[in-house]
Motif scaffolding. Sequence first.
Motif, PDB file in Angstrom:
ATOM      1  N   LYS A  80      18.856  -1.621  32.978  1.00  0.00           N
ATOM      2  CA  LYS A  80      19.046  -3.070  32.900  1.00  0.00           C
ATOM      3  C   LYS A  80      18.726  -3.734  34.235  1.00  0.00           C
ATOM      4  O   LYS A  80      18.269  -4.890  34.285  1.00  0.00           O
ATOM      5  CB  LYS A  80      20.467  -3.391  32.442  1.00  0.00           C
TER       6      LYS A  80
ATOM      7  N   ILE B 170      16.575  -5.543  28.435  1.00  0.00           N
ATOM      8  CA  ILE B 170      17.665  -6.224  27.736  1.00  0.00           C
ATOM      9  C   ILE B 170      18.115  -5.374  26.564  1.00  0.00           C
ATOM     10  O   ILE B 170      17.442  -4.408  26.178  1.00  0.00           O
ATOM     11  CB  ILE B 170      17.247  -7.630  27.269  1.00  0.00           C
ATOM     12  N   GLU B 171      19.237  -5.744  25.987  1.00  0.00           N
ATOM     13  CA  GLU B 171      19.876  -4.934  24.959  1.00  0.00           C
ATOM     14  C   GLU B 171      18.921  -4.589  23.812  1.00  0.00           C
ATOM     15  O   GLU B 171      18.856  -3.450  23.362  1.00  0.00           O
ATOM     16  CB  GLU B 171      21.097  -5.693  24.413  1.00  0.00           C
TER      17      GLU B 171
ATOM     18  N   GLU C 208      22.027   3.457  31.836  1.00  0.00           N
ATOM     19  CA  GLU C 208      21.805   2.184  31.169  1.00  0.00           C
ATOM     20  C   GLU C 208      21.859   1.029  32.159  1.00  0.00           C
ATOM     21  O   GLU C 208      21.054   0.091  32.094  1.00  0.00           O
ATOM     22  CB  GLU C 208      22.846   1.984  30.061  1.00  0.00           C
TER      23      GLU C 208
ATOM     24  N   ARG D 169      20.291   5.394  26.695  1.00  0.00           N
ATOM     25  CA  ARG D 169      21.334   4.382  26.678  1.00  0.00           C
ATOM     26  C   ARG D 169      22.701   5.034  26.500  1.00  0.00           C
ATOM     27  O   ARG D 169      22.808   6.190  26.104  1.00  0.00           O
ATOM     28  CB  ARG D 169      21.081   3.335  25.590  1.00  0.00           C
TER      29      ARG D 169
END
Length: 548
Positions: free
Chosen positions: A19, A24-25, A15, A9
């Motif tokens: 995604k 997801i985060e 990143e 990330r």
Amino acid sequence: MEYRSARLRDRGLTEAYLKATGMIEEEFDRPLILVMNSWNELHPGHMHLRAIADAVKAGVRLAGGVPFESNTIALCDGIRTPASNKYVLPSREIIVDSIETTAETFQADGMVLIASCDKIEPACLMAAARVNIPTVIVSGGAMLAGTVNGHRATNADMNTAGSGYRDGVKLTRQEMSELTESLCGTPGGCWGMGTANTMACLIEAIGMSLPGCACAHAVDSAKYRLAKRSGMAVVELVQKNLRPADIMTEAAFENCVTVNEAIGGSTNSFMHIPAIAHEMGVDFPIERFDVISARTPQLVAVMPSGPYYMSDLRDAGGMQAVMKELEPLLHTEVRTVTGRTLAENFENAKNYNDEVIRPMDRPFHPTGSHAVLKGNLAPQGCVIKKSATPECMMEHRGPARVFETCEGAMSAIRGGEIQAGDVIVIRYEGPKGGPGMREMVDITRTLSSIGCEDKVALITDGRFSGYSSGAVFGHVSPEAQEGGPIAVIRDGDMIRYSIPERSIELEVSAEEIRERLKAWRPKEIQFKGYLRRYANLVSSGCDGAVMK
């Protein structure tokens, strides 16, 4: 704790690309688990593995991990021509490389590796050793035997299908069609103790799969529950940082060989176990197999070593029951992917059928199922499954009938040119000389089907199927291509072997062998591409046929 995958990330497009896959985060703070599948539609042993992978991924998510599935190749030893068979063993190294490359590129925190068959399962162990991140292996399970003429398919039926002969008579096309429609009952690996099921059992024995996984059949609902629990287990291993190097110790390799001798495993294990040990940095020469075999009784007799099937072994209690019987001979303190020791895993195991899993004081054979023979014909050794050798062929002396290829030997056998007492020698079929070390299964099945299994011996620098039986000696080392004495055997030379004495001799003087070798030259490798690279880099069969 910070996971290895967290490095991915905050790295610009990395990143963003993750995604784009749907991450997801919140998932960036969880362990990323590589689920490496070997599913494909070309292979009956692997055609069901997509559903197994779904169960694994569900388990990973249940435990709080993030699964990503990828694929590697899987070839079937049974779906090939004599020429394409050269690629089967070399595919093991491609699989190892592909798993390493994928795991290291994506910085996975842990892996679940899914495989069913001969070269793919040992490749998974080799890759786990090389990458050395928390790993669980899920073996895909055996097929159920089909029904042939009202009885469960037998090793003789396999031999008939492989050779086209029954009791020495060639089958008609209609008879072959009826047999081949009946032989294999379901998807999965072959139903006896061939290489696929041998390696599944050894993966469990070495502690790299969950208890019960080896004998749960491809169509058992237990297989899917085990797959789900394997996904959960790998997340726990990541949290504990328990790695293959903590599990696949030298003691664990000794356990693995002990179990192999007790279950009548495939001779291909004599290549795969040293190759796995090599990746783990453990020196495990084949001489140690013979030492362990001498002290290990054979407790299980699944085909071709006896009358039973993998389903019988499952019903009797599976590998945990086998290991509980073997407890005095095992290092029970070693760790496993459950997080517990081997002894803790089998503590509550039960033997439900002591005819299928014999106790130590009433074995099928007092010593293990294999033997390593040495002599001037095989200075570095050769291997035989003595538990599948007729008693009358435990010692033999006979004239050599020499062939440079499998095809030449098969033509002579089918043409009636081989006589009782002959010793068939097939050379230039080793890892380098083949190249690729083809299985001789078509030849051993033909010899059995025409009634010659107890009349002739076969010696080769190639290898055999786990289903092969008879006085068949493989992995002769050094191989012919490397200038081993097998390269200079001549028709009519007398060969003597003794399995009890562990000796195999060419009855030619040392001076004559030296003179013949002076005039010998290796054959030119005709292949290009991967097989040429493989031939240039691969080691001896007795060293595991690893690329160095």
